[in-house]
Write a protein that holds these residues in place. Structure first.
Motif, PDB file in Angstrom:
ATOM      1  N   GLU A 178      -6.194  -2.523   6.702  1.00 58.18           N
ATOM      2  CA  GLU A 178      -5.962  -3.427   5.384  1.00 58.18           C
ATOM      3  C   GLU A 178      -6.849  -4.083   5.148  1.00 58.18           C
ATOM      4  N   THR A 179      -8.359  -4.108   5.620  1.00 57.93           N
ATOM      5  CA  THR A 179      -9.163  -3.862   5.337  1.00 57.93           C
ATOM      6  C   THR A 179      -9.654  -3.538   4.050  1.00 57.93           C
ATOM      7  N   VAL A 180      -9.867  -1.948   4.441  1.00 63.62           N
ATOM      8  CA  VAL A 180     -10.109  -0.907   3.271  1.00 63.62           C
ATOM      9  C   VAL A 180      -8.832  -0.680   2.640  1.00 63.62           C
ATOM     10  N   VAL A 181      -8.296  -1.010   2.392  1.00 62.93           N
ATOM     11  CA  VAL A 181      -7.412  -1.798   1.366  1.00 62.93           C
ATOM     12  C   VAL A 181      -7.477  -2.903   0.221  1.00 62.93           C
ATOM     13  N   ARG A 182      -7.820  -4.144   1.277  1.00 64.11           N
ATOM     14  CA  ARG A 182      -8.259  -4.945   0.245  1.00 64.11           C
ATOM     15  C   ARG A 182      -9.807  -4.352  -0.649  1.00 64.11           C
ATOM     16  N   ALA A 183     -10.109  -4.111  -0.028  1.00 60.91           N
ATOM     17  CA  ALA A 183     -11.657  -3.195  -0.704  1.00 60.91           C
ATOM     18  C   ALA A 183     -11.052  -2.501  -1.544  1.00 60.91           C
ATOM     19  N   HIS A 184     -10.354  -1.316  -1.438  1.00 60.10           N
ATOM     20  CA  HIS A 184     -10.144  -1.109  -2.567  1.00 60.10           C
ATOM     21  C   HIS A 184      -9.360  -1.603  -3.968  1.00 60.10           C
ATOM     22  N   THR A 185      -8.432  -2.643  -3.710  1.00 57.40           N
ATOM     23  CA  THR A 185      -7.177  -3.349  -4.511  1.00 57.40           C
ATOM     24  C   THR A 185      -9.128  -3.987  -5.506  1.00 57.40           C
ATOM     25  N   ALA A 186     -10.057  -5.003  -4.634  1.00 60.22           N
ATOM     26  CA  ALA A 186     -10.931  -5.868  -4.997  1.00 60.22           C
ATOM     27  C   ALA A 186     -11.823  -4.833  -5.980  1.00 60.22           C
ATOM     28  N   LEU A 187     -12.152  -3.433  -5.398  1.00 60.30           N
ATOM     29  CA  LEU A 187     -13.510  -2.788  -6.049  1.00 60.30           C
ATOM     30  C   LEU A 187     -12.615  -2.186  -7.645  1.00 60.30           C
ATOM     31  N   THR A 188     -11.327  -1.324  -7.600  1.00 58.52           N
ATOM     32  CA  THR A 188     -10.880  -0.846  -8.848  1.00 58.52           C
ATOM     33  C   THR A 188     -10.061  -2.231  -9.573  1.00 58.52           C
ATOM     34  N   GLY A 189      -9.598  -3.152  -9.131  1.00 56.19           N
ATOM     35  CA  GLY A 189      -8.682  -3.805  -9.937  1.00 56.19           C
ATOM     36  C   GLY A 189      -7.071  -3.654  -9.705  1.00 56.19           C
ATOM     37  N   GLY A 190      -6.688  -2.940  -8.361  1.00 52.08           N
ATOM     38  CA  GLY A 190      -5.716  -3.109  -8.400  1.00 52.08           C
ATOM     39  C   GLY A 190      -4.772  -1.613  -8.322  1.00 52.08           C
ATOM     40  N   ALA A 191      -5.669  -0.569  -8.728  1.00 51.12           N
ATOM     41  CA  ALA A 191      -5.549   0.696  -8.808  1.00 51.12           C
ATOM     42  C   ALA A 191      -4.665   1.130  -7.584  1.00 51.12           C
ATOM     43  N   ASN A 192      -4.313   2.015  -7.267  1.00 51.96           N
ATOM     44  CA  ASN A 192      -3.151   2.689  -6.437  1.00 51.96           C
ATOM     45  C   ASN A 192      -4.043   3.831  -6.371  1.00 51.96           C
ATOM     46  N   ALA A 193      -4.690   4.378  -5.022  1.00 50.59           N
ATOM     47  CA  ALA A 193      -4.791   5.229  -4.466  1.00 50.59           C
ATOM     48  C   ALA A 193      -4.246   6.605  -3.514  1.00 50.59           C
ATOM     49  N   GLY A 194      -3.630   7.349  -2.431  1.00 48.24           N
ATOM     50  CA  GLY A 194      -3.731   7.980  -1.809  1.00 48.24           C
ATOM     51  C   GLY A 194      -2.021   7.839  -1.371  1.00 48.24           C
ATOM     52  N   GLY A 195      -1.806   6.941  -2.581  1.00 51.41           N
ATOM     53  CA  GLY A 195      -0.069   6.964  -1.797  1.00 51.41           C
ATOM     54  C   GLY A 195      -0.293   5.147  -0.963  1.00 51.41           C
ATOM     55  N   TRP A 196      -1.152   4.791  -1.117  1.00 50.02           N
ATOM     56  CA  TRP A 196      -1.482   3.323  -0.523  1.00 50.02           C
ATOM     57  C   TRP A 196      -0.757   2.046  -1.644  1.00 50.02           C
TER      58      TRP A 196
END
Length: 98
Positions: A80-98
């Protein structure tokens, strides 16, 4: 005083840097990352300060669940920490099926 948004951004960048450090110690995963991105190891230091590069690191991890889980296990990081990092860094773009 830092805002919640700044704290989240700092945490996200810290997570991405942790991904890079982990990758550097995992030759098979590191080689795959370099191959997919076309980067040379010498380019990584300069790129590490670039938010888009950091987002790409997290995106790479999220795009392959076995790699994500290996990182999480080795670094005791919750997925979940990685998912939150992804959201913060990409502005919420969804990747990898998450």
């Amino acid at each position: 005083m830092q805002s919640q948004k700044d704290t989240t951004a700092n945490d996200a960048e810290s997570t991405a840097v942790s991904v890079l450090a982990w990758l550097a110690g995992e030759p098979e995963h590191f080689s795959r990352f370099l191959s997919l991105t076309g980067m040379a190891p010498a380019d990584l230091r300069a790129a590490a300060g670039n938010r888009s590069f950091l987002a790409g690191l997290v995106e790479f991890l999220m795009g392959h669940e076995p790699t994500l889980m290996a990182f999480c296990e080795a670094t005791e990081t919750k997925p979940e920490t990685v998912v939150r990092a992804h959201t913060a860094l990409t502005g919420g773009a969804n990747a990898g099926g998450w």
